[in-house]
Design a protein around this motif. Sequence first.
Motif, PDB file in Angstrom:
ATOM      1  N   GLU A  23       1.131  -1.515   1.133  1.00  0.00           N
ATOM      2  CA  GLU A  23       1.965  -0.717   1.985  1.00  0.00           C
ATOM      3  C   GLU A  23       2.996  -0.019   1.316  1.00  0.00           C
ATOM      4  OE1 GLU A  23       5.569  -1.907   5.391  1.00  0.00           O
ATOM      5  OE2 GLU A  23       4.328  -3.553   4.149  1.00  0.00           O
ATOM      6  N   GLY A  24       3.293   1.096   1.683  1.00  0.00           N
ATOM      7  CA  GLY A  24       3.919   2.115   1.029  1.00  0.00           C
ATOM      8  C   GLY A  24       3.177   3.026  -0.297  1.00  0.00           C
ATOM      9  N   GLU A  25       4.038   2.845  -1.249  1.00  0.00           N
ATOM     10  CA  GLU A  25       3.345   3.865  -2.493  1.00  0.00           C
ATOM     11  C   GLU A  25       2.562   2.630  -2.995  1.00  0.00           C
ATOM     12  OE1 GLU A  25       3.854   6.695  -3.182  1.00  0.00           O
ATOM     13  OE2 GLU A  25       5.379   6.946  -1.582  1.00  0.00           O
ATOM     14  N   GLU A  26       2.320   1.501  -2.889  1.00  0.00           N
ATOM     15  CA  GLU A  26       1.493   0.454  -3.553  1.00  0.00           C
ATOM     16  C   GLU A  26       0.020   0.721  -3.135  1.00  0.00           C
ATOM     17  OE1 GLU A  26       0.863  -4.292  -3.865  1.00  0.00           O
ATOM     18  OE2 GLU A  26       2.252  -3.407  -2.574  1.00  0.00           O
ATOM     19  N   LYS A  27      -0.897   0.494  -4.008  1.00  0.00           N
ATOM     20  CA  LYS A  27      -2.295   0.622  -3.686  1.00  0.00           C
ATOM     21  C   LYS A  27      -3.035  -0.484  -4.149  1.00  0.00           C
ATOM     22  CE  LYS A  27      -2.645   5.687  -5.219  1.00  0.00           C
ATOM     23  NZ  LYS A  27      -3.258   6.828  -5.929  1.00  0.00           N
TER      24      LYS A  27
END
Length: 305
Positions: free
Chosen positions: A102-106
Motif C-alpha cells: 500500500e502507498g509507496e511500498e512495493k
Amino acid sequence: MSEFILLALISFLFLFLLLTVLGVVLYSGLFTEVIIRTGSSPIKNITIAYKFKQGSYKDSGAVFTESCSIGPKLSSIGVYYDDPKQVPAEKCRYIAGSVLSEGEEKPSEELLKLYEKYGFKIFSFPAITHVVMTTFPHNTFLSIFLANWRVYPQMGSYIKERKLCAHPFLELYRGDLIYYICPLARQGDFYVPEMRETERRQKEKEEDSEDRQTDITGADSVSDITESRETSMATSVATSVAPQEQEDDNRSDGSGKGSSDSVGSGSSFEDLDLEVIEEVEPAVVNKGHDVTSEEQGPIPVEGEE
C-alpha cells in the motif's frame, strides 16, 4: 432426587449455551450502528494478488481461505462487480485475494512469485478521494454474515436516494474492521483485465444480436417493399388494361354508330334530292307542256337591252 438434579443441570447447560450464543452474536456486531458516509478513501493506492471468478458470491470464501493461507498476515480484499438482485448468481463476477502493498511500498519479488505460483494475478488500484464507505467490526466469523446482512441494504439505499454513481463494491479486511468502499470516481481503474475482457465480449454479443435483428428487420422490409411493388404493378396493369378494353369497346361502338350515321346521312341525301327535284319540276312546266331550252329561248340577262 437424582432426576431433579439431572434436569436442573440440563436446564443450566441449555441456558448457558443460549447466553453464550447470544453474547457471540452481540459481540459479532448484531446491534452495531451502521453509519454510511462519503469522503476520502481509507486506503491509498494498493497492489493486490487476486483470482477472478464467476458465480455465486457465497463461493468466494474458498479464494479468501487460499489467499490467507499463503499470506496469513496480509489484509484480504474482495471486489464485487455485479448486483446479485439484478444478475443471476451463476453470472455474478468478483475477485478475491490479498493486499500485497500500500502507498509507496512495493511488494517483494518473493511474495509476488509465491502468489503467482498458486495461480494468482497481480494488479494495482489507485488512490481515490471520493468514496461511499462504512465500517463494521470483524470480531468473529459471524461478523461477515451480519455485515452483509446489515451493510449492503443501507449502502444501496444511501446511493439510490442520492442518485450517486458508485461501483464496484470493495471489501477490505484489515485487523478487527471490515471496510466497505464504493468508488465515486475512476471506477474503471478497479476493473481487472478479465473483467474488461468479459465486458468487451458481452458488448460484442449485444452488437451482434442488434445487427442480426437489424438484418431480419431489413429483410422483412425488403420483402414488404417487393410485395407492395408487385401489388402496385398488378394494379397498374389491371388499370391500364381496363381503359384499353373500354377504348376498344368505344371504338367498336363508334364504328357501328358511324355506319348507321352514314346510312342515315345517305337517306337524308336522297330525301334532299327528291325535294330539289320537286322544287325544280314546277318551274319548268308551262301550262302542262314541257319546255325545252330551244323553245324557251335565251334567258335575259340584266343590263342588256
